[in-house]
Motif scaffolding. Structure first.
Motif, PDB file in Angstrom:
ATOM      1  N   ILE A 188      23.438 -10.220 -19.686  1.00 57.24           N
ATOM      2  CA  ILE A 188      22.807 -10.670 -18.395  1.00 57.24           C
ATOM      3  C   ILE A 188      22.725  -9.451 -17.528  1.00 57.24           C
ATOM      4  N   VAL A 189      23.565  -8.451 -17.336  1.00 56.67           N
ATOM      5  CA  VAL A 189      23.332  -7.112 -16.687  1.00 56.67           C
ATOM      6  C   VAL A 189      21.953  -6.495 -17.142  1.00 56.67           C
ATOM      7  N   ALA A 190      21.729  -6.453 -18.516  1.00 57.85           N
ATOM      8  CA  ALA A 190      20.729  -5.643 -18.908  1.00 57.85           C
ATOM      9  C   ALA A 190      19.381  -6.436 -18.727  1.00 57.85           C
ATOM     10  N   LEU A 191      19.660  -7.907 -18.711  1.00 61.93           N
ATOM     11  CA  LEU A 191      18.416  -8.638 -18.507  1.00 61.93           C
ATOM     12  C   LEU A 191      18.098  -8.677 -16.910  1.00 61.93           C
ATOM     13  N   ALA A 203      29.798 -10.198 -24.365  1.00 63.23           N
ATOM     14  CA  ALA A 203      28.344 -10.050 -24.876  1.00 63.23           C
ATOM     15  C   ALA A 203      27.485 -10.397 -24.090  1.00 63.23           C
ATOM     16  N   PHE A 204      27.601 -11.612 -23.466  1.00 59.93           N
ATOM     17  CA  PHE A 204      26.652 -12.416 -22.455  1.00 59.93           C
ATOM     18  C   PHE A 204      26.886 -11.540 -21.225  1.00 59.93           C
ATOM     19  N   GLY A 258      16.770  -3.226  -4.180  1.00 61.35           N
ATOM     20  CA  GLY A 258      17.354  -4.077  -5.498  1.00 61.35           C
ATOM     21  C   GLY A 258      17.766  -3.175  -6.541  1.00 61.35           C
ATOM     22  N   GLY A 259      17.132  -2.029  -6.634  1.00 63.57           N
ATOM     23  CA  GLY A 259      17.139  -1.167  -7.675  1.00 63.57           C
ATOM     24  C   GLY A 259      18.527  -0.349  -7.725  1.00 63.57           C
ATOM     25  N   ALA A 260      18.635   0.021  -6.419  1.00 63.97           N
ATOM     26  CA  ALA A 260      20.081   0.725  -6.046  1.00 63.97           C
ATOM     27  C   ALA A 260      21.364  -0.167  -6.190  1.00 63.97           C
ATOM     28  N   VAL A 261      21.205  -1.627  -5.847  1.00 65.94           N
ATOM     29  CA  VAL A 261      22.189  -2.339  -6.190  1.00 65.94           C
ATOM     30  C   VAL A 261      22.460  -2.501  -7.691  1.00 65.94           C
ATOM     31  N   MET A 262      21.372  -2.777  -8.463  1.00 61.43           N
ATOM     32  CA  MET A 262      21.462  -2.841  -9.816  1.00 61.43           C
ATOM     33  C   MET A 262      22.159  -1.439 -10.354  1.00 61.43           C
ATOM     34  N   LEU A 263      21.853  -0.457  -9.977  1.00 60.30           N
ATOM     35  CA  LEU A 263      22.393   0.702 -10.727  1.00 60.30           C
ATOM     36  C   LEU A 263      23.964   0.721 -10.313  1.00 60.30           C
ATOM     37  N   VAL A 264      24.536   0.347  -9.445  1.00 59.36           N
ATOM     38  CA  VAL A 264      25.865   0.304  -9.261  1.00 59.36           C
ATOM     39  C   VAL A 264      26.470  -0.801 -10.036  1.00 59.36           C
TER      40      VAL A 264
END
Length: 418
Positions: A9-12, A4-5, A169-175
Motif C-alpha cells: 500500500i505504501v509503495a502503491l 506484505a499489504f 504530498g511528496g514530502a508527506v509520502m517521503l516521511v
C-alpha cells in the motif's frame, strides 16, 4: 500478509503520487500554453521531454533496483518528484518549466519498477500476476486526482498554489515511506552485489534476446499509449476544442479512462493467472477494441461525436492500462529473479516510447492544421493528429504477432502455466 499489504500500500501510494504528478499537466495544457506563451508543439515538448526521461531511465532504474534495493530507489524518486513539482509551481518561462518537468520525469521513472519488485518480494508467485495488475490499476487513481480535482484547484487556487499542494504530498509520502517500507520480509534495505559493467551489459543482452522479453516489450508498446496521451496532455484539448465539450465534462471523460483501468485491472489480472497461455490474445483483443472505437469517433459522420460515444471511447481506451500489465507478467515468466527488474525496465520502455512518439506527433500535426498557430485547434486538426495512432498500431501488432510465435516455441505451455 499484514506486513506484505502494508508495504504494498505504501509503495502503491508512491506510484499513485507519481501518476498524479505525471498527469497533472493534462488538465492544465491550455493554461500552460497561455502562461508560457507557447505553441502546440512546444506544449507537447513538456510531456515529450518528461516521457523521454522516463523511458530512457527504465533500464538504469532496473539496474539501480538490483544494486541498491527498491526501498532506497523509490524514496529517492518521491523526493525528486516533490522538487520537480515545486519548480513547476514557480516556473514562469518555458525553459524553467521544461527543467521542472525533467525532474518530474526522473522521479516518476524511479517508482513503478520498485513497486513491481516489492510486489514480487512480498507475495507468493501465484498472486504476483494479480497484484501486479492491481498495482497498475490502483495507481491510476492518481490520474483521477489530476483530472477533476486538479481542474478545480487550478481554477480556484491558481497555478502556483495548485502545484505546491501536489509537491507537499511528496514530502508527506517521503516521511511515511521511511518508516514503513521494507525491501523484503525481515530485510529493511536489500543490497545487491556490485557487478562489472561487462556483466551488467551481458545480463541485459541475455534478457533482451529472449523472445518472451521482446514480446513483453511490444505488448507494452501498443496497449497503453492511447490512455497515456489522453490523461497526460491531449485529452482535455481534444474533448473541448475538437469535440465541443465543456472543461468539466472533458475532465470527467479523463476520469472514465482511469476508472476503467481501476475496475478492469483485477479482472485482467485474474484472467492472466487463470490462463497465462492466452495473455497475448487478451492484449490483442484490447488493441483491436481501441482501433475500432477511435475509428468510430474520428470518422463520425457529420463531425463531432455525441457524448455517449465519447464515454464509450474513454472506456475502451482505459482498458489499455490493464492490458499493458500483461507485458510485465510475460517478462516475469521469461526471466530469472536476478534479471526481473532489468527485464521489467525493458518492458516499461515500450508503452512510453509509443506515447512519446504520439504526443510529439499530435503537437506537430495540430500546429500544421491550425491557421495562425495558437490554441484554436479544430476537429479536422485532431482527426489528423490522432490518426497517427494507426501507424503505431500497425508496427506494434506486427511485432506482437511475430514474437508471440517465437515465445511460445521458447516457453512451452507447461512452463508458462507452472
Amino acid at each position: 500478509m499484514r506486513k506484505a499489504f502494508t508495504v504494498w500500500i505504501v509503495a502503491l501510494a508512491a506510484y499513485f503520487l507519481a501518476v498524479f504528478n505525471r498527469s497533472s499537466l493534462a488538465v492544465a495544457g491550455l493554461m500552460a500554453a497561455d502562461r508560457f506563451g507557447i505553441s502546440a508543439a512546444e506544449l507537447a515538448t513538456f510531456t515529450m521531454v518528461q516521457l523521454l526521461v522516463y523511458a530512457g531511465m527504465q533500464i538504469p532504474v532496473g539496474l539501480l533496483v538490483d544494486r541498491w534495493g527498491p526501498r532506497s530507489v523509490i524514496l529517492s524518486g518521491v523526493a525528486i518528484l516533490a522538487i520537480g513539482q515545486t519548480g513547476f509551481a514557480f516556473a514562469d518561462t518555458f525553459a524553467l518549466g521544461l527543467a521542472a518537468r525533467v525532474l518530474v520525469g526522473v522521479g516518476d521513472a524511479l517508482t513503478f519498477i520498485c513497486l513491481l519488485r516489492l510486489t514480487a518480494s512480498w507475495f507468493p508467485p501465484k498472486r504476483v500476476g494479480l497484484m501486479t495488475t492491481l498495482s497498475g490499476s490502483c495507481g491510476q487513481l492518481g490520474a483521477i486526482l489530476a483530472a477533476a480535482p486538479m481542474t478545480w484547484a487550478l481554477s480556484n487556487l491558481g497555478w502556483t498554489k495548485a502545484y505546491l499542494v501536489s509537491a507537499l504530498g511528496g514530502a508527506v509520502m517521503l516521511v511515511v515511506g521511511l518508516f514503513l517500507l521494507r525491501d523484503a520480509p525481515g530485510v529493511r534495505s536489500a543490497r545487491g552485489a556490485s557487478k562489472p559493467l561487462r556483466t551488467v551489459l551481458g545480463d541485459l543482452r541475455t534478457s533482451w534476446r529472449h523472445p518472451g522479453t521482446r514480446l513483453a516489450f511490444w505488448l507494452h508498446f501498443c496497449t497503453p499509449f492511447g490512455a497515456n496521451t489522453l490523461t497526460m496532455l491531449w485529452g482535455v484539448p481534444f474533448f473541448v476544442k475538437g469535440e465541443g465539450q465543456s472543461d468539466h465534462v472533458a475532465a470527467l471523460l479523463i476520469s472514465v479512462v482511469t476508472l476503467t483501468a481501476i475496475i478492469a485491472g483485477p479482472i485482467v489480472g485474474w484472467l492472466v493467472g487463470y490462463e497465462p497461455w492466452h495473455r497475448s490474445t487478451m492484449a490483442l483483443t484490447i488493441i483491436a477494441g481501441s482501433v475500432v472505437m477511435w475509428t468510430v469517433v474520428l470518422f463520425w459522420p457529420g463531425g463531432q461525436a455525441p457524448l455517449p460515444v465519447l464515454v464509450l471511447l474513454a472506456f475502451v481506451v482505459g482498458l489499455g492500462g490493464p492490458g499493458s500489465m500483461i507485458g510485465f507478467d510475460v517478462a516475469r515468466t521469461s526471466n530469472p529473479p536476478e534479471r526481473l527488474a532489468s527485464a521489467s525496465g525493458i518492458t516499461n520502455q515500450g508503452g512510453f516510447i509509443a506515447t512519446l512518439i504520439l504526443v510529439l506527433a499530435i503537437g506537430w500535426l495540430l500546429d500544421w492544421q491550425t491557421p495562425g498557430g495558437g490554441t484554436d485547434y479544430t476537429l479536422t486538426g485532431f482527426r489528423w493528429a490522432f490518426g497517427f495512432q494507426y501507424l503505431i498500431w500497425i508496427v506494434g501488432f506486427t511485432q506482437v504477432w511475430r514474437y508471440r510465435r517465437l515465445a511460445r516455441v521458447a516457453m512451452p505451455r507447461q512452463a508458462v502455466s507452472a
